[in-house]
Motif scaffolding. Structure first.
Motif, mmCIF file in Angstrom:
data_model
loop_
_atom_site.group_PDB
_atom_site.id
_atom_site.type_symbol
_atom_site.label_atom_id
_atom_site.label_comp_id
_atom_site.label_asym_id
_atom_site.label_seq_id
_atom_site.Cartn_x
_atom_site.Cartn_y
_atom_site.Cartn_z
ATOM 1 N N MET A 167 7.755 15.587 9.605
ATOM 2 C CA MET A 167 6.323 15.501 9.425
ATOM 3 C C MET A 167 5.925 14.046 9.257
ATOM 4 O O MET A 167 6.506 13.321 8.471
ATOM 5 C CB MET A 167 5.922 16.301 8.185
ATOM 6 C CG MET A 167 4.450 16.294 7.932
ATOM 7 S SD MET A 167 4.036 17.413 6.591
ATOM 8 C CE MET A 167 3.300 16.268 5.473
ATOM 9 N N SER A 168 4.962 13.628 9.992
ATOM 10 C CA SER A 168 4.497 12.252 9.934
ATOM 11 C C SER A 168 3.040 12.236 9.488
ATOM 12 O O SER A 168 2.195 12.909 10.072
ATOM 13 C CB SER A 168 4.648 11.599 11.305
ATOM 14 O OG SER A 168 4.159 10.290 11.247
ATOM 15 N N VAL A 169 2.772 11.460 8.444
ATOM 16 C CA VAL A 169 1.414 11.343 7.934
ATOM 17 C C VAL A 169 1.009 9.883 8.057
ATOM 18 O O VAL A 169 1.766 8.992 7.697
ATOM 19 C CB VAL A 169 1.345 11.786 6.449
ATOM 20 C CG1 VAL A 169 -0.041 11.596 5.903
ATOM 21 C CG2 VAL A 169 1.785 13.226 6.309
ATOM 22 N N SER A 170 -0.164 9.657 8.567
ATOM 23 C CA SER A 170 -0.640 8.298 8.760
ATOM 24 C C SER A 170 -1.816 8.040 7.819
ATOM 25 O O SER A 170 -2.919 8.526 8.051
ATOM 26 C CB SER A 170 -1.048 8.107 10.210
ATOM 27 O OG SER A 170 -1.200 6.762 10.508
ATOM 28 N N LEU A 171 -1.559 7.306 6.743
ATOM 29 C CA LEU A 171 -2.596 6.979 5.773
ATOM 30 C C LEU A 171 -2.709 5.460 5.657
ATOM 31 O O LEU A 171 -1.711 4.749 5.746
ATOM 32 C CB LEU A 171 -2.253 7.542 4.394
ATOM 33 C CG LEU A 171 -2.153 9.055 4.247
ATOM 34 C CD1 LEU A 171 -1.639 9.424 2.878
ATOM 35 C CD2 LEU A 171 -3.500 9.701 4.481
ATOM 36 N N SER A 172 -3.900 4.987 5.427
ATOM 37 C CA SER A 172 -4.081 3.560 5.181
ATOM 38 C C SER A 172 -3.699 3.255 3.732
ATOM 39 O O SER A 172 -3.613 4.161 2.887
ATOM 40 C CB SER A 172 -5.532 3.157 5.430
ATOM 41 O OG SER A 172 -6.365 3.700 4.418
ATOM 42 N N ILE A 173 -3.488 1.995 3.450
ATOM 43 C CA ILE A 173 -3.155 1.598 2.079
ATOM 44 C C ILE A 173 -4.304 1.952 1.140
ATOM 45 O O ILE A 173 -4.080 2.392 0.011
ATOM 46 C CB ILE A 173 -2.798 0.101 2.024
ATOM 47 C CG1 ILE A 173 -1.536 -0.118 2.829
ATOM 48 C CG2 ILE A 173 -2.703 -0.391 0.594
ATOM 49 C CD1 ILE A 173 -0.754 -1.343 2.588
#
Length: 61
Positions: free
Chosen positions: A1-7
């Motif tokens: 599972m890949s989650v793309s969140l900004s800092i």
């Protein structure tokens, strides 16, 4: 599972966590960093042994 969140998103989520969860998270992060550093140190210790010409396990096909 890949989650793309900004800092910024991560900071916002972390800011909503209870202190006990933050302490557990901090401990897990520290352990992960230590493990990564030890792995890098261990890997550098074997670099002198690496000789592609003597690699008997390398497939020649």
């Amino acid at each position: 599972m890949s989650v793309s969140l900004s800092i910024a998103e991560i900071k916002e989520i972390i800011g909503q966590l209870p202190v006990s969860v933050l302490q557990d998270l901090l401990q897990q992060i520290q352990e992960q960093i230590e493990t990564e550093k030890f792995m890098q140190l261990a890997e550098s210790g074997f670099s002198e042994w690496y000789d592609p010409e003597e690699d008997i396990y390398e497939s020649k096909t």
